[in-house]
Design an enzyme around this catalytic site. Structure first.
Site, PDB file in Angstrom:
ATOM      1  N   GLY A   1      29.965  48.207  -7.571  1.00 23.50           N
ATOM      2  CA  GLY A   1      29.409  46.935  -8.003  1.00 23.50           C
ATOM      3  C   GLY A   1      27.939  47.072  -8.313  1.00 23.50           C
ATOM      4  O   GLY A   1      27.320  48.099  -8.036  1.00 23.50           O
TER       5      GLY A   1
ATOM      6  N   GLY B   1      24.102  44.531  -8.831  1.00 24.60           N
ATOM      7  CA  GLY B   1      23.450  43.245  -8.656  1.00 24.60           C
ATOM      8  C   GLY B   1      22.028  43.303  -9.150  1.00 24.60           C
ATOM      9  O   GLY B   1      21.634  44.237  -9.854  1.00 24.60           O
TER      10      GLY B   1
ATOM     11  N   PHE C   1      19.305  43.898  -7.575  1.00 20.64           N
ATOM     12  CA  PHE C   1      18.441  44.908  -6.986  1.00 20.64           C
ATOM     13  C   PHE C   1      18.909  46.333  -7.244  1.00 20.64           C
ATOM     14  O   PHE C   1      18.135  47.274  -7.110  1.00 20.64           O
ATOM     15  CB  PHE C   1      18.331  44.689  -5.472  1.00 20.64           C
ATOM     16  CG  PHE C   1      17.504  43.492  -5.107  1.00 20.64           C
ATOM     17  CD1 PHE C   1      16.130  43.573  -5.022  1.00 20.64           C
ATOM     18  CD2 PHE C   1      18.102  42.278  -4.860  1.00 20.64           C
ATOM     19  CE1 PHE C   1      15.370  42.469  -4.698  1.00 20.64           C
ATOM     20  CE2 PHE C   1      17.350  41.167  -4.535  1.00 20.64           C
ATOM     21  CZ  PHE C   1      15.977  41.258  -4.453  1.00 20.64           C
TER      22      PHE C   1
ATOM     23  N   VAL D   1      25.960  49.576  -6.072  1.00 24.00           N
ATOM     24  CA  VAL D   1      26.702  49.972  -4.880  1.00 24.00           C
ATOM     25  C   VAL D   1      27.724  51.008  -5.325  1.00 24.00           C
ATOM     26  O   VAL D   1      28.520  50.745  -6.234  1.00 24.00           O
ATOM     27  CB  VAL D   1      27.408  48.780  -4.202  1.00 24.00           C
ATOM     28  CG1 VAL D   1      28.181  49.252  -2.978  1.00 24.00           C
ATOM     29  CG2 VAL D   1      26.410  47.712  -3.818  1.00 24.00           C
TER      30      VAL D   1
ATOM     31  N   LYS E   1      24.519  51.235  -0.828  1.00 24.91           N
ATOM     32  CA  LYS E   1      23.768  50.254  -1.607  1.00 24.91           C
ATOM     33  C   LYS E   1      22.461  50.919  -2.021  1.00 24.91           C
ATOM     34  O   LYS E   1      21.639  51.268  -1.165  1.00 24.91           O
ATOM     35  CB  LYS E   1      23.513  49.000  -0.780  1.00 24.91           C
ATOM     36  CG  LYS E   1      22.777  47.899  -1.529  1.00 24.91           C
ATOM     37  CD  LYS E   1      22.648  46.667  -0.639  1.00 24.91           C
ATOM     38  CE  LYS E   1      21.966  45.524  -1.378  1.00 24.91           C
ATOM     39  NZ  LYS E   1      21.876  44.296  -0.521  1.00 24.91           N
TER      40      LYS E   1
ATOM     41  N   ASP F   1      22.806  33.600   2.370  1.00 26.71           N
ATOM     42  CA  ASP F   1      23.451  33.875   1.080  1.00 26.71           C
ATOM     43  C   ASP F   1      24.963  33.962   1.252  1.00 26.71           C
ATOM     44  O   ASP F   1      25.625  34.808   0.648  1.00 26.71           O
ATOM     45  CB  ASP F   1      22.899  35.169   0.481  1.00 26.71           C
ATOM     46  CG  ASP F   1      23.151  35.261  -1.023  1.00 26.71           C
ATOM     47  OD1 ASP F   1      23.400  34.211  -1.645  1.00 26.71           O
ATOM     48  OD2 ASP F   1      23.116  36.374  -1.571  1.00 26.71           O
TER      49      ASP F   1
END
Length: 454
Positions: free
Chosen positions: A2, A4, A6, A9, A27, A124
Site C-alpha cells: 500500500g 499513503g 508519507f 508499505v 512502513k 485516525d
C-alpha cells in the site's frame, strides 16, 4: 502492500531467514516528502514507533523493529495478511450479518480501551486502518488489527491538525484524506479527548451497516455544519433503500450506534462503557433473543397476538411485517466498500518513491559486497574457493515466489534483483513493477564487484 501520503508499505523479511517463514510489513516513510516536511514539527513516525512499543493487544498491530537509512525511516510491523476489513465486507461470497459487525465493533473497542487506559488517542480511526488477520471467505473468522498510529498521541499533548494546516500551502484533506467524515464535532473546534476515537468507531460501524457515512457532503463547510449542528442526526437509512426495501438495522444495533454518535461529548460513552452496550457485549444468539423480546413487547403494546410458531415483527406504525433478516445485503456492503476505499496516490510520486527505494537496495547491496570482499581479502583462504565458487552466502537472487529456491510464481519471470545478506530486510517489489537496473558509467565503475557477482 500500500501507499499513503508519507510513503509506502512493503512486504519484507530478514535476509538470513527463508522468505516463507517470517514475513513482515515495513512502513517506509520518506522524510524528504513535502507532506512530511510540513508535518515534521507536529507529527513524528518516531513517535508512532514509541507509542506502538507501549501497546500490546491482540487487536493492535505489533511493532517489530525501527531503523533509518538515508532519507528513509523504516518501521517493521507485524504483517496482517487478511486484507482490509471493508474489502471483506464487500465480498459477495462472504456472509455478513449484524453479528459480524458487532464482533468487529467489540474487538475495535477492546483495542481502543487498551489505548485509552494508557492515555493514548489514535486520532485516525477509520475503515482503511482496520485490517483482518485472515480472509473470512476462507476461514469464516473476523479478527481485526488496528493499524496506522501516525497521528496517535498522548492525551497531554495538544491537538495539532488544524495548526498544521494553518499558514501552510498544504490542505487538511491532503494530509488526512477521507478522515473528515470520521471527525467528531469537537475535532472541528480543535478539542481532542479519547472520545474522538469512540465517535470515529461509531462512524465505522454505521458505514458497515448502512453503506454510507452518517454525515456526508463533498463540501467541507457543509460537512462541518452537518456534524457540528446539534439538530442534525443520521437518517439510519441504508444507501440502497430503494433496491433493498426490506432491509433495516435492528433496534439493538441502532441504539448502540446512536449512543456512539452522541454529539454532546459529556454524554458520549467512553471506549470502556461502549463495550457494555447490549449490541456489542452480547453473542449473536443473545442478540436475537433481545430482538424477540423487543418485538414481543411491541406486539403486546399494540394488542396483537401471534399463533404459535409464527415469527413476525412490527413496522414503525405497528403493522405486522416479515421477520427481519440479520444478513446485510450485498449491495449495501459493496457501497460501504467503495466509500471506504483508500484515495489514489499520485502515480508519478509512487514511481519516484519506488525508483528511489530500488536505488537504495542496490547501494546497500554494493556496500555489503564491498565489506565482504575486504573480509575475504584479509582472510587466509577465500570462502568462494572453499564453497566451490558459490556466492549464495553473500548474495541471493530475489524472484517473486522463488526466494527459497523454488519455482517462480506465474507472472514473475524476468524480475530479478540482488539484495545483501546483512542486517537489512529484503523488500518485495510492488506487483507489476520492474526493478530499475539501469546504471551510468560511474555506477558500473564504482559497482564493479557487484556486476561481477551478477
Amino acid at each position: 502492500l500500500g501507499s499513503g501520503s508519507f510513503g509506502q508499505v512493503r512486504l519484507c523479511w530478514p535476509v538470513n531467514e527463508r522468505s516463507d517463514c517470517n514475513k513482515y510489513a515495513v512502513k517506509i516513510v520518506d522524510t524528504t516528502s513535502e507532506v512530511f516536511r510540513h508535518a515534521a514539527s507536529l507529527l513524528s513516525p518516531r513517535q508512532e514507533a514509541r507509542i506502538l512499543k507501549a501497546l500490546h493487544h491482540p487487536h493492535i498491530v505489533e511493532l517489530i523493529d525501527v531503523f533509518e537509512k538515508e532519507q528513509w525511516l523504516f518501521l517493521v510491523l507485524e504483517c496482517v495478511s487478511g486484507g482490509e476489513l471493508f474489502s471483506a465486507l464487500a465480498n459477495p461470497n462472504v456472509s455478513v450479518g449484524e453479528g459480524s459487525v458487532a464482533t468487529v465493533g467489540r474487538q475495535l473497542f477492546g483495542a481502543l480501551r487498551h489505548m485509552h487506559d494508557q492515555n493514548i488517542i489514535h486520532r485516525d480511526v477509520k475503515a482503511e486502518n482496520i485490517l483482518l488477520t485472515s480472509n473470512p471467505a476462507e476461514t469464516s473468522r473476523w479478527h481485526i488489527k488496528l493499524i496506522d498510529f501516525g497521528l496517535a498521541t498522548q492525551v497531554e499533548q495538544s491537538a495539532f491538525i488544524w495548526q498544521m494546516c494553518k499558514g501552510q500551502d498544504i490542505g487538511l484533506e491532503e494530509l488526512i484524506c477521507g478522515t473528515a467524515y470520521y471527525c467528531a464535532p469537537e475535532v472541528w473546534t480543535n478539542d481532542y479527548t479519547p472520545k474522538v476515537d469512540v465517535w470515529a468507531a461509531g462512524v465505522v460501524l454505521y458505514l458497515a451497516l448502512h453503506g454510507t457515512f452518517p454525515f456526508y457532503n463533498r463540501d467541507a463547510g457543509v460537512l462541518e455544519s452537518l456534524i457540528c449542528c446539534s439538530k442534525t442526526v443520521p437518517t439510519f437509512r441504508p444507501v440502497c433503500a430503494k433496491e433493498c426495501p426490506k432491509y433495516e438495522v435492528s433496534d439493538i444495533a441502532r441504539n448502540a450506534v446512536t449512543s456512539l454518535l452522541t454529539k454532546d461529548i459529556a454524554h458520549r460513552p467512553t471506549s470502556a462503557s461502549a463495550l457494555g452496550l447490549p449490541w456489542l457485549r452480547s453473542s449473536p444468539s443473545s442478540r436475537r433473543a433481545t430482538e424477540c423480546t423487543l418485538d414481543s413487547a411491541r406486539r403486546r403494546d399494540a394488542g396483537i397476538t401471534l399463533l404459535p410458531g409464527r415469527a413476525m415483527s412490527l413496522d414503525a406504525a405497528g403493522f405486522q411485517k416479515e421477520a427481519r433478516s440479520d444478513e446485510i445485503p450485498v449491495l449495501v456492503r459493496e457501497k460501504a466498500g467503495k466509500a471506504a476505499a483508500r484515495p489514489p496516490v499520485d502515480p508519478n510520486k509512487e514511481h519516484s518513491r519506488t525508483k528511489a527505494l530500488e536505488s537504495l537496495k542496490r547501494r546497500a547491496a554494493f556496500q555489503c559486497g564491498q565489506a565482504t570482499r575486504h573480509a575475504r581479502e584479509a582472510a587466509p583462504a577465500s570462502p568462494l574457493s572453499a564453497s566451490g565458487g558459490s556466492n549464495r552466502e553473500f548474495w541471493s537472487p530475489l524472484r517473486p515466489g522463488n526466494e527459497s529456491g523454488g519455482e517462480p510464481r506465474a507472472g514473475g519471470a524476468g524480475r530479478r534483483g540482488l539484495v545483501p545478506c546483512a542486517h537489512l530486510f529484503r523488500l518485495a517489489e510492488p506487483d507489476g513493477a520492474q526493478s530499475d537496473s539501469t546504471q551510468t558509467e560511474s555506477d558500473i565503475e564504482e559497482g564493479f564487484s557487484m556486476c561481477a557477482c551478477r
